[in-house]
Design a protein around this motif. Sequence first.
Motif, PDB file in Angstrom:
ATOM      1  N   ASP A  94       3.974  18.075   6.506  1.00  0.00           N
ATOM      2  CA  ASP A  94       3.408  18.901   5.438  1.00  0.00           C
ATOM      3  C   ASP A  94       2.132  18.302   4.875  1.00  0.00           C
ATOM      4  OD1 ASP A  94       5.374  20.868   5.594  1.00  0.00           O
ATOM      5  OD2 ASP A  94       6.672  19.818   4.164  1.00  0.00           O
ATOM      6  N   ASP A  95       2.092  16.967   4.784  1.00  0.00           N
ATOM      7  CA  ASP A  95       0.961  16.290   4.143  1.00  0.00           C
ATOM      8  C   ASP A  95       0.748  14.942   4.833  1.00  0.00           C
ATOM      9  OD1 ASP A  95      -0.680  14.728   2.455  1.00  0.00           O
ATOM     10  OD2 ASP A  95       0.166  15.600   0.634  1.00  0.00           O
ATOM     11  N   VAL A  96      -0.295  14.852   5.646  1.00  0.00           N
ATOM     12  CA  VAL A  96      -0.557  13.619   6.397  1.00  0.00           C
ATOM     13  C   VAL A  96      -0.768  12.432   5.464  1.00  0.00           C
ATOM     14  CG1 VAL A  96      -2.230  12.444   7.895  1.00  0.00           C
ATOM     15  CG2 VAL A  96      -1.401  14.699   8.510  1.00  0.00           C
ATOM     16  N   ALA A  97      -1.528  12.620   4.387  1.00  0.00           N
ATOM     17  CA  ALA A  97      -1.806  11.498   3.479  1.00  0.00           C
ATOM     18  C   ALA A  97      -0.517  10.955   2.866  1.00  0.00           C
ATOM     19  CB  ALA A  97      -2.790  11.920   2.396  1.00  0.00           C
ATOM     20  N   ALA A  98       0.376  11.841   2.427  1.00  0.00           N
ATOM     21  CA  ALA A  98       1.645  11.409   1.833  1.00  0.00           C
ATOM     22  C   ALA A  98       2.523  10.714   2.875  1.00  0.00           C
ATOM     23  CB  ALA A  98       2.374  12.604   1.231  1.00  0.00           C
ATOM     24  N   GLU A  99       2.552  11.265   4.092  1.00  0.00           N
ATOM     25  CA  GLU A  99       3.355  10.663   5.157  1.00  0.00           C
ATOM     26  C   GLU A  99       2.775   9.306   5.562  1.00  0.00           C
ATOM     27  OE1 GLU A  99       6.923  11.094   7.253  1.00  0.00           O
ATOM     28  OE2 GLU A  99       6.097  12.184   5.553  1.00  0.00           O
TER      29      GLU A  99
ATOM     30  N   ALA B  34       4.311   2.083   3.791  1.00  0.00           N
ATOM     31  CA  ALA B  34       5.180   1.290   2.918  1.00  0.00           C
ATOM     32  C   ALA B  34       6.404   0.779   3.667  1.00  0.00           C
ATOM     33  CB  ALA B  34       5.609   2.125   1.708  1.00  0.00           C
ATOM     34  N   LEU B  35       6.780   1.456   4.749  1.00  0.00           N
ATOM     35  CA  LEU B  35       7.911   1.021   5.572  1.00  0.00           C
ATOM     36  C   LEU B  35       7.484   0.063   6.682  1.00  0.00           C
ATOM     37  CD1 LEU B  35       9.799   4.429   5.926  1.00  0.00           C
ATOM     38  CD2 LEU B  35      10.485   2.441   4.549  1.00  0.00           C
ATOM     39  N   GLY B  36       6.189  -0.274   6.715  1.00  0.00           N
ATOM     40  CA  GLY B  36       5.693  -1.224   7.702  1.00  0.00           C
ATOM     41  C   GLY B  36       5.177  -0.611   8.984  1.00  0.00           C
ATOM     42  N   VAL B  37       5.063   0.714   9.046  1.00  0.00           N
ATOM     43  CA  VAL B  37       4.551   1.359  10.249  1.00  0.00           C
ATOM     44  C   VAL B  37       3.065   1.050  10.395  1.00  0.00           C
ATOM     45  CG1 VAL B  37       4.119   3.580  11.380  1.00  0.00           C
ATOM     46  CG2 VAL B  37       6.290   3.179  10.179  1.00  0.00           C
ATOM     47  N   ARG B  38       2.668   0.705  11.613  1.00  0.00           N
ATOM     48  CA  ARG B  38       1.257   0.398  11.892  1.00  0.00           C
ATOM     49  C   ARG B  38       0.551   1.665  12.369  1.00  0.00           C
ATOM     50  NH1 ARG B  38      -2.278  -1.077  15.973  1.00  0.00           N
ATOM     51  NH2 ARG B  38      -0.755  -0.791  17.634  1.00  0.00           N
ATOM     52  N   PHE B  39      -0.552   1.964  11.718  1.00  0.00           N
ATOM     53  CA  PHE B  39      -1.363   3.113  12.099  1.00  0.00           C
ATOM     54  C   PHE B  39      -2.608   2.632  12.838  1.00  0.00           C
ATOM     55  CE2 PHE B  39       1.330   5.180   9.125  1.00  0.00           C
ATOM     56  CZ  PHE B  39       1.305   6.525   9.461  1.00  0.00           C
ATOM     57  N   THR B  40      -2.965   3.326  13.888  1.00  0.00           N
ATOM     58  CA  THR B  40      -4.199   3.029  14.608  1.00  0.00           C
ATOM     59  C   THR B  40      -5.328   3.946  14.148  1.00  0.00           C
ATOM     60  OG1 THR B  40      -3.653   4.528  16.435  1.00  0.00           O
ATOM     61  CG2 THR B  40      -2.948   2.211  16.645  1.00  0.00           C
TER      62      THR B  40
ATOM     63  N   THR C 212      -5.776  17.737   9.287  1.00  0.00           N
ATOM     64  CA  THR C 212      -5.820  16.309   8.967  1.00  0.00           C
ATOM     65  C   THR C 212      -4.853  15.617   9.914  1.00  0.00           C
ATOM     66  OG1 THR C 212      -6.313  16.768   6.653  1.00  0.00           O
ATOM     67  CG2 THR C 212      -5.483  14.573   7.179  1.00  0.00           C
ATOM     68  N   THR C 213      -5.309  14.512  10.513  1.00  0.00           N
ATOM     69  CA  THR C 213      -4.473  13.780  11.463  1.00  0.00           C
ATOM     70  C   THR C 213      -4.437  12.298  11.112  1.00  0.00           C
ATOM     71  OG1 THR C 213      -6.290  13.337  12.997  1.00  0.00           O
ATOM     72  CG2 THR C 213      -5.052  15.380  13.351  1.00  0.00           C
ATOM     73  N   ALA C 214      -3.444  11.620  11.633  1.00  0.00           N
ATOM     74  CA  ALA C 214      -3.347  10.160  11.609  1.00  0.00           C
ATOM     75  C   ALA C 214      -2.564   9.787  12.863  1.00  0.00           C
ATOM     76  CB  ALA C 214      -2.639   9.669  10.356  1.00  0.00           C
ATOM     77  N   VAL C 215      -2.728   8.546  13.321  1.00  0.00           N
ATOM     78  CA  VAL C 215      -2.045   8.106  14.542  1.00  0.00           C
ATOM     79  C   VAL C 215      -1.280   6.824  14.245  1.00  0.00           C
ATOM     80  CG1 VAL C 215      -2.325   7.384  16.948  1.00  0.00           C
ATOM     81  CG2 VAL C 215      -3.803   9.182  16.000  1.00  0.00           C
ATOM     82  N   LEU C 216      -0.007   6.819  14.636  1.00  0.00           N
ATOM     83  CA  LEU C 216       0.847   5.660  14.396  1.00  0.00           C
ATOM     84  C   LEU C 216       1.368   5.096  15.710  1.00  0.00           C
ATOM     85  CD1 LEU C 216       4.199   6.463  14.651  1.00  0.00           C
ATOM     86  CD2 LEU C 216       3.469   7.920  12.776  1.00  0.00           C
ATOM     87  N   ASP C 217       1.762   3.833  15.651  1.00  0.00           N
ATOM     88  CA  ASP C 217       2.383   3.129  16.770  1.00  0.00           C
ATOM     89  C   ASP C 217       3.892   3.230  16.565  1.00  0.00           C
ATOM     90  OD1 ASP C 217       3.566   1.222  18.429  1.00  0.00           O
ATOM     91  OD2 ASP C 217       2.022  -0.272  18.064  1.00  0.00           O
ATOM     92  N   ASP C 218       4.606   3.818  17.520  1.00  0.00           N
ATOM     93  CA  ASP C 218       6.052   4.016  17.349  1.00  0.00           C
ATOM     94  C   ASP C 218       6.878   2.771  17.683  1.00  0.00           C
ATOM     95  OD1 ASP C 218       6.265   3.955  20.156  1.00  0.00           O
ATOM     96  OD2 ASP C 218       7.272   5.892  20.288  1.00  0.00           O
ATOM     97  N   THR C 219       6.262   1.655  17.963  1.00  0.00           N
ATOM     98  CA  THR C 219       6.898   0.375  18.296  1.00  0.00           C
ATOM     99  C   THR C 219       7.650   0.429  19.628  1.00  0.00           C
ATOM    100  OG1 THR C 219       9.056   0.653  17.180  1.00  0.00           O
ATOM    101  CG2 THR C 219       7.216  -0.150  15.834  1.00  0.00           C
TER     102      THR C 219
END
Length: 130
Positions: free
Chosen positions: A84-89, A95-101, A111-118
């Motif tokens: 629903d909201d990339v900025a909020a997500e 805050a949970l330690g997810v690394r975003f590239t 609006t997009t963002a990219v994360l590393d799923d580990t």
Amino acid sequence: MKIRLTSVLVDDQAAALHFYTEVLGFLKKHDVPLGEQDRWLTVVSPEEPGGTELLLEPARHPAARTYRDALAEDGIPLAQFAVDDVAAEYERLSALGVRFTQKPLETGPVTTAVLDDTCGNLIQIASRPR
């Protein structure tokens, strides 16, 4: 024609299940043993428990691993999830330690963002303004 199942390639199904359920918030749908190591392991959105399933597919085949790793090395997401909201997500997951590239980026109407799923994959999250 409908999409019922898609997959991400993972090295460790247990670690992937933890990340996709405990961090991202998906629900485990199916967990069926397939031999000694692998499982038919799917997750779904809690907002659509009867919707499209995401298979946490073991990346055992050399071509699968080569493909996945090449995409990640080039910064290309393997999958995209709607939020629903990339900025909020982004804030919640950071805050949970997810690394975003890629931090949240407005690209026209999306609006997009990219994360590393580990688990070896880059995952893009995307939202459209309301």
